[in-house]
Design a protein around this motif. Structure first.
Motif, PDB file in Angstrom:
ATOM      1  N   ASP A 116       0.812  -1.220   0.000  1.00 37.71           N
ATOM      2  CA  ASP A 116       0.000   0.000   0.000  1.00 37.71           C
ATOM      3  C   ASP A 116       0.845   1.269   0.000  1.00 37.71           C
ATOM      4  OD1 ASP A 116      -2.304  -1.502  -0.061  1.00 37.71           O
ATOM      5  OD2 ASP A 116      -2.751  -1.276   2.065  1.00 37.71           O
ATOM      6  N   LEU A 117       1.992   1.230   0.679  1.00 38.45           N
ATOM      7  CA  LEU A 117       2.854   2.417   0.741  1.00 38.45           C
ATOM      8  C   LEU A 117       3.840   2.474  -0.416  1.00 38.45           C
ATOM      9  CD1 LEU A 117       3.722   2.555   4.554  1.00 38.45           C
ATOM     10  CD2 LEU A 117       2.001   3.893   3.324  1.00 38.45           C
ATOM     11  N   GLY A 118       4.080   1.335  -1.056  1.00 43.04           N
ATOM     12  CA  GLY A 118       5.040   1.287  -2.145  1.00 43.04           C
ATOM     13  C   GLY A 118       6.477   1.416  -1.669  1.00 43.04           C
ATOM     14  N   LYS A 119       6.741   0.974  -0.439  1.00 42.91           N
ATOM     15  CA  LYS A 119       8.094   1.059   0.107  1.00 42.91           C
ATOM     16  C   LYS A 119       8.273   0.078   1.242  1.00 42.91           C
ATOM     17  CE  LYS A 119       8.697   5.202   1.633  1.00 42.91           C
ATOM     18  NZ  LYS A 119       8.956   6.445   2.285  1.00 42.91           N
ATOM     19  N   LYS A 120       9.510  -0.139   1.619  1.00 44.27           N
ATOM     20  CA  LYS A 120       9.868  -1.039   2.717  1.00 44.27           C
ATOM     21  C   LYS A 120       9.354  -0.473   4.035  1.00 44.27           C
ATOM     22  CE  LYS A 120      12.526  -4.363   4.570  1.00 44.27           C
ATOM     23  NZ  LYS A 120      11.714  -5.458   5.004  1.00 44.27           N
ATOM     24  N   VAL A 121       8.786  -1.354   4.850  1.00 43.53           N
ATOM     25  CA  VAL A 121       8.327  -1.009   6.194  1.00 43.53           C
ATOM     26  C   VAL A 121       9.270  -1.701   7.178  1.00 43.53           C
ATOM     27  CG1 VAL A 121       6.466  -1.340   7.874  1.00 43.53           C
ATOM     28  CG2 VAL A 121       5.919  -0.686   5.518  1.00 43.53           C
ATOM     29  N   GLN A 122       9.766  -0.951   8.120  1.00 46.19           N
ATOM     30  CA  GLN A 122      10.666  -1.536   9.113  1.00 46.19           C
ATOM     31  C   GLN A 122       9.851  -2.189  10.228  1.00 46.19           C
ATOM     32  OE1 GLN A 122      14.323   0.414  10.039  1.00 46.19           O
ATOM     33  NE2 GLN A 122      13.903   2.005   8.521  1.00 46.19           N
ATOM     34  N   THR A 123      10.487  -3.112  10.938  1.00 46.48           N
ATOM     35  CA  THR A 123       9.781  -3.843  11.985  1.00 46.48           C
ATOM     36  C   THR A 123      10.694  -4.088  13.177  1.00 46.48           C
ATOM     37  OG1 THR A 123      10.447  -6.042  11.205  1.00 46.48           O
ATOM     38  CG2 THR A 123       8.408  -5.107  10.274  1.00 46.48           C
ATOM     39  N   GLY A 124      10.034  -4.441  14.253  1.00 41.12           N
ATOM     40  CA  GLY A 124      10.748  -5.006  15.383  1.00 41.12           C
ATOM     41  C   GLY A 124      10.898  -6.488  15.106  1.00 41.12           C
ATOM     42  N   GLN A 125      11.006  -7.289  16.164  1.00 44.76           N
ATOM     43  CA  GLN A 125      11.090  -8.738  16.012  1.00 44.76           C
ATOM     44  C   GLN A 125      10.002  -9.355  16.864  1.00 44.76           C
ATOM     45  OE1 GLN A 125      14.941 -10.435  16.833  1.00 44.76           O
ATOM     46  NE2 GLN A 125      14.049 -12.408  17.308  1.00 44.76           N
ATOM     47  N   PHE A 126       9.144 -10.136  16.247  1.00 42.76           N
ATOM     48  CA  PHE A 126       8.015 -10.719  16.949  1.00 42.76           C
ATOM     49  C   PHE A 126       8.495 -11.493  18.175  1.00 42.76           C
ATOM     50  CE2 PHE A 126       4.674 -13.543  18.084  1.00 42.76           C
ATOM     51  CZ  PHE A 126       3.512 -12.860  17.783  1.00 42.76           C
ATOM     52  N   GLY A 127       7.903 -11.201  19.320  1.00 44.59           N
ATOM     53  CA  GLY A 127       8.183 -11.924  20.550  1.00 44.59           C
ATOM     54  C   GLY A 127       9.448 -11.521  21.285  1.00 44.59           C
ATOM     55  N   ALA A 128      10.235 -10.633  20.700  1.00 46.32           N
ATOM     56  CA  ALA A 128      11.491 -10.230  21.335  1.00 46.32           C
ATOM     57  C   ALA A 128      11.226  -9.186  22.423  1.00 46.32           C
ATOM     58  CB  ALA A 128      12.447  -9.651  20.294  1.00 46.32           C
ATOM     59  N   ASP A 129      12.181  -9.062  23.333  1.00 46.88           N
ATOM     60  CA  ASP A 129      12.160  -7.978  24.314  1.00 46.88           C
ATOM     61  C   ASP A 129      12.756  -6.763  23.616  1.00 46.88           C
ATOM     62  OD1 ASP A 129      12.181  -6.341  26.520  1.00 46.88           O
ATOM     63  OD2 ASP A 129      13.815  -7.387  27.536  1.00 46.88           O
ATOM     64  N   MET A 130      11.893  -5.843  23.206  1.00 49.67           N
ATOM     65  CA  MET A 130      12.316  -4.707  22.398  1.00 49.67           C
ATOM     66  C   MET A 130      12.306  -3.428  23.223  1.00 49.67           C
ATOM     67  SD  MET A 130      10.197  -5.548  18.912  1.00 49.67           S
ATOM     68  CE  MET A 130       8.800  -6.346  19.684  1.00 49.67           C
ATOM     69  N   LYS A 131      13.241  -2.562  22.910  1.00 50.65           N
ATOM     70  CA  LYS A 131      13.265  -1.217  23.458  1.00 50.65           C
ATOM     71  C   LYS A 131      12.843  -0.291  22.317  1.00 50.65           C
ATOM     72  CE  LYS A 131      15.061  -3.076  27.083  1.00 50.65           C
ATOM     73  NZ  LYS A 131      14.107  -3.852  27.847  1.00 50.65           N
ATOM     74  N   VAL A 132      11.691   0.340  22.497  1.00 56.70           N
ATOM     75  CA  VAL A 132      11.145   1.214  21.457  1.00 56.70           C
ATOM     76  C   VAL A 132      11.332   2.651  21.912  1.00 56.70           C
ATOM     77  CG1 VAL A 132       9.094   1.847  20.143  1.00 56.70           C
ATOM     78  CG2 VAL A 132       9.454  -0.543  20.816  1.00 56.70           C
ATOM     79  N   GLU A 133      12.019   3.399  21.083  1.00 55.79           N
ATOM     80  CA  GLU A 133      12.272   4.800  21.388  1.00 55.79           C
ATOM     81  C   GLU A 133      11.581   5.643  20.328  1.00 55.79           C
ATOM     82  OE1 GLU A 133      16.206   7.370  22.701  1.00 55.79           O
ATOM     83  OE2 GLU A 133      16.445   5.449  21.693  1.00 55.79           O
ATOM     84  N   LEU A 134      10.909   6.717  20.772  1.00 54.74           N
ATOM     85  CA  LEU A 134      10.231   7.556  19.803  1.00 54.74           C
ATOM     86  C   LEU A 134      10.146   8.994  20.289  1.00 54.74           C
ATOM     87  CD1 LEU A 134       6.535   7.747  20.236  1.00 54.74           C
ATOM     88  CD2 LEU A 134       7.632   5.801  21.324  1.00 54.74           C
ATOM     89  N   LEU A 135      10.043   9.880  19.326  1.00 55.52           N
ATOM     90  CA  LEU A 135       9.738  11.266  19.602  1.00 55.52           C
ATOM     91  C   LEU A 135       8.372  11.510  18.981  1.00 55.52           C
ATOM     92  CD1 LEU A 135      10.539  13.979  20.752  1.00 55.52           C
ATOM     93  CD2 LEU A 135      11.741  14.456  18.611  1.00 55.52           C
ATOM     94  N   ASN A 136       7.338  11.451  19.824  1.00 58.75           N
ATOM     95  CA  ASN A 136       5.964  11.619  19.357  1.00 58.75           C
ATOM     96  C   ASN A 136       5.803  13.049  18.889  1.00 58.75           C
ATOM     97  OD1 ASN A 136       3.084  11.903  19.186  1.00 58.75           O
ATOM     98  ND2 ASN A 136       2.874  10.154  20.541  1.00 58.75           N
ATOM     99  N   ASP A 137       5.284  13.226  17.694  1.00 55.66           N
ATOM    100  CA  ASP A 137       5.126  14.541  17.078  1.00 55.66           C
ATOM    101  C   ASP A 137       3.699  15.007  17.252  1.00 55.66           C
ATOM    102  OD1 ASP A 137       5.316  16.798  15.496  1.00 55.66           O
ATOM    103  OD2 ASP A 137       5.331  15.690  13.608  1.00 55.66           O
ATOM    104  N   GLY A 138       3.489  15.995  18.073  1.00 54.07           N
ATOM    105  CA  GLY A 138       2.154  16.564  18.259  1.00 54.07           C
ATOM    106  C   GLY A 138       1.802  16.823  19.700  1.00 54.07           C
ATOM    107  N   PRO A 139       1.579  15.850  20.503  1.00 50.30           N
ATOM    108  CA  PRO A 139       1.552  14.420  20.205  1.00 50.30           C
ATOM    109  C   PRO A 139       0.290  14.019  19.447  1.00 50.30           C
ATOM    110  CG  PRO A 139       0.905  14.743  22.483  1.00 50.30           C
ATOM    111  CD  PRO A 139       1.247  16.106  21.929  1.00 50.30           C
ATOM    112  N   VAL A 140       0.458  13.089  18.533  1.00 52.85           N
ATOM    113  CA  VAL A 140      -0.668  12.505  17.811  1.00 52.85           C
ATOM    114  C   VAL A 140      -0.617  11.003  18.035  1.00 52.85           C
ATOM    115  CG1 VAL A 140      -1.709  12.072  15.555  1.00 52.85           C
ATOM    116  CG2 VAL A 140      -0.728  14.323  16.063  1.00 52.85           C
TER     117      VAL A 140
END
Length: 150
Positions: A116-140
């Motif tokens: 739908d986007l016509g480009k590569k989508v990045q991912t985490g790893q299913f089931g892994a202990d992930m550290k997600v870092e973000l700078l929420n814009d808005g916030p939205v």
């Protein structure tokens, strides 16, 4: 499927000290799967997210989609979105799909979003202990449940 979608200036996912995904302007998509999720749900949700108008236009109005701005996306599996907190203080995750069902749905959703986007989508790893870092814009932050399409 349930999602929490956050408009971000940047976001990344780190697993065991290694950064596995990183984007600039775009969407961080947390995705939870249940047993009843179908290919129809995948297509509907992917289309909805790709066309969701949450980015500002030249007048500062949220009138542009991820597609419109050629933004990026990270999809992170998160079974805890289906937590039930009705009884006691310990959440129950009984509604969340087990990996044998959830992994194919998650992977198909990522593939559909890439189409739908016509480009590569990045991912985490299913089931892994992930550290997600973000700078929420808005916030939205938007929540979508495919069981509430109407």
């Amino acid at each position: 499927m349930k999602t929490v979608i956050q408009r971000v200036s940047k976001a990344s996912v780190t697993i065991e000290g290694e950064k596995v995904a990183s984007i600039e302007k775009g969407l961080l998509i947390l995705l939870g799967v249940v047993n009843e999720d179908t290919q129809e749900d995948i297509k509907w949700l992917s289309n909805k997210i790709g066309n969701l108008r949450v980015f500002s236009d030249e007048n500062g109005v949220m009138n542009r989609s991820l597609k419109d701005i050629d933004g990026n996306a990270i999809v992170v599996s998160q079974f805890t979105l289906h937590a039930s907190t009705k009884k006691g203080n310990r959440p129950s995750y009984i509604k969340a799909a087990k990996p044998d069902i959830a992994i194919p749905v998650y992977e198909n959703f990522v593939k559909q979003l890439e189409i739908d986007l016509g480009k590569k989508v990045q991912t985490g790893q299913f089931g892994a202990d992930m550290k997600v870092e973000l700078l929420n814009d808005g916030p939205v932050t938007i929540m979508i449940d495919t069981k509430n399409k109407e």
